[in-house]
Design a protein around this motif. Structure first.
Motif, mmCIF file in Angstrom:
data_model
loop_
_atom_site.group_PDB
_atom_site.id
_atom_site.type_symbol
_atom_site.label_atom_id
_atom_site.label_comp_id
_atom_site.label_asym_id
_atom_site.label_seq_id
_atom_site.Cartn_x
_atom_site.Cartn_y
_atom_site.Cartn_z
ATOM 1 N N VAL A 1 0.847 -1.203 0.000
ATOM 2 C CA VAL A 1 0.000 0.000 0.000
ATOM 3 C C VAL A 1 0.877 1.246 0.000
ATOM 4 C CG1 VAL A 1 -1.672 1.331 1.332
ATOM 5 C CG2 VAL A 1 -1.934 -1.147 1.142
ATOM 6 N N ARG A 2 1.926 1.239 0.827
ATOM 7 C CA ARG A 2 2.843 2.370 0.899
ATOM 8 C C ARG A 2 3.533 2.604 -0.446
ATOM 9 N NH1 ARG A 2 4.766 1.083 5.657
ATOM 10 N NH2 ARG A 2 6.351 -0.295 4.844
ATOM 11 N N LYS A 23 2.002 9.282 -6.067
ATOM 12 C CA LYS A 23 2.555 10.622 -5.866
ATOM 13 C C LYS A 23 3.577 10.964 -6.944
ATOM 14 C CE LYS A 23 1.917 10.797 -0.875
ATOM 15 N NZ LYS A 23 2.606 10.806 0.432
ATOM 16 N N LEU A 24 4.384 9.973 -7.340
ATOM 17 C CA LEU A 24 5.366 10.203 -8.407
ATOM 18 C C LEU A 24 4.667 10.538 -9.719
ATOM 19 C CD1 LEU A 24 7.983 7.375 -7.769
ATOM 20 C CD2 LEU A 24 8.423 9.832 -7.699
ATOM 21 N N MET A 79 5.645 14.167 -5.792
ATOM 22 C CA MET A 79 6.862 13.674 -5.170
ATOM 23 C C MET A 79 7.910 13.460 -6.246
ATOM 24 S SD MET A 79 7.188 10.386 -2.676
ATOM 25 C CE MET A 79 7.988 9.079 -3.582
ATOM 26 N N LYS A 80 9.137 13.769 -5.955
ATOM 27 C CA LYS A 80 10.236 13.576 -6.903
ATOM 28 C C LYS A 80 10.981 12.299 -6.547
ATOM 29 C CE LYS A 80 9.753 17.589 -8.953
ATOM 30 N NZ LYS A 80 8.913 17.628 -10.087
ATOM 31 N N ALA A 81 11.413 11.567 -7.567
ATOM 32 C CA ALA A 81 12.196 10.354 -7.340
ATOM 33 C C ALA A 81 13.595 10.744 -6.902
ATOM 34 C CB ALA A 81 12.260 9.512 -8.611
ATOM 35 N N GLY A 82 14.088 10.062 -5.900
ATOM 36 C CA GLY A 82 15.432 10.335 -5.407
ATOM 37 C C GLY A 82 16.441 9.405 -6.046
#
Length: 64
Positions: free
Chosen positions: A4-5, A12-13, A18-21
Motif C-alpha cells: 500500500v505504501r 505521488k510520483l 513527489m520527486k524520485a530520489g
C-alpha cells in the motif's frame, strides 16, 4: 502494508507530488532484503536460496 505504501508513493510520483530520489544503493543489502522477504514463501515449497555475494560489489545510484 508495504505494498500500500509503495502504491501511494507511485501515485505521488505519477502526479508530480513527489520527486524520485537517487542515492547510492548497497546492492548486497537490496539482495538480502529480497531474499528475506521471500524466505517463508520459499520454505513452504521446500526451496532453498544459497547466496554468494561478492563483498566488493560497487554501490550504484538508484532508489531502494
Amino acid at each position: 502494508m508495504k505494498l500500500v505504501r509503495e502504491l501511494l508513493q507511485l501515485s505521488k510520483l505519477e502526479t508530480g507530488k513527489m520527486k524520485a530520489g537517487s542515492d547510492a544503493v548497497d546492492v548486497k543489502k537490496v539482495i538480502e532484503s529480497i531474499i528475506q522477504s521471500l524466505k517463508y514463501q520459499l520454505s513452504d515449497k521446500d526451496i532453498t536460496i544459497i547466496k554468494n555475494i561478492d563483498q566488493n560489489l560497487p554501490r550504484f545510484m538508484g532508489d531502494e
